[in-house]
Design a protein around this motif. Sequence first.
Motif: not given
Length: 128
Positions: A95-97, A59-63, A66-76
Amino acid sequence: MARLSRPPSLLASPPPRLAAAPVDRQSRDRVRDAQPWRQWYKTARWQKLRWSVLRRDLFTCQRCKRVEPDSSQLVADHKVRHGGVEAMFWAIGNLWTLCKPCHDSWKQRLERAAGGAAGRVGGPSIEG
């Protein structure tokens, strides 16, 4: 009695403007959404794959890391644009997060700056 005609204008017409037409976002979105592969995002298979990518990347942005616990704020996100190629779309290695801010700003700017060349099928990867 003869009809009078208007004399020709002595002023030259201005040259036509060749500016780019403004982008109609709704039209662009309609064309994009009409692509058959857009339906793949609505499948249970995609949701399962997306969840696998988010968990793999913790659940961490690969750029921005940032660790984001709200999965709706993450994009595969696809590292290399799949262009409707099914094998590229479903490849977990492609794919990456990314967090929404990185996806919606940095990634989109990168693709626009490259004129769409970066990230095309067979094109360079957009890792960074």
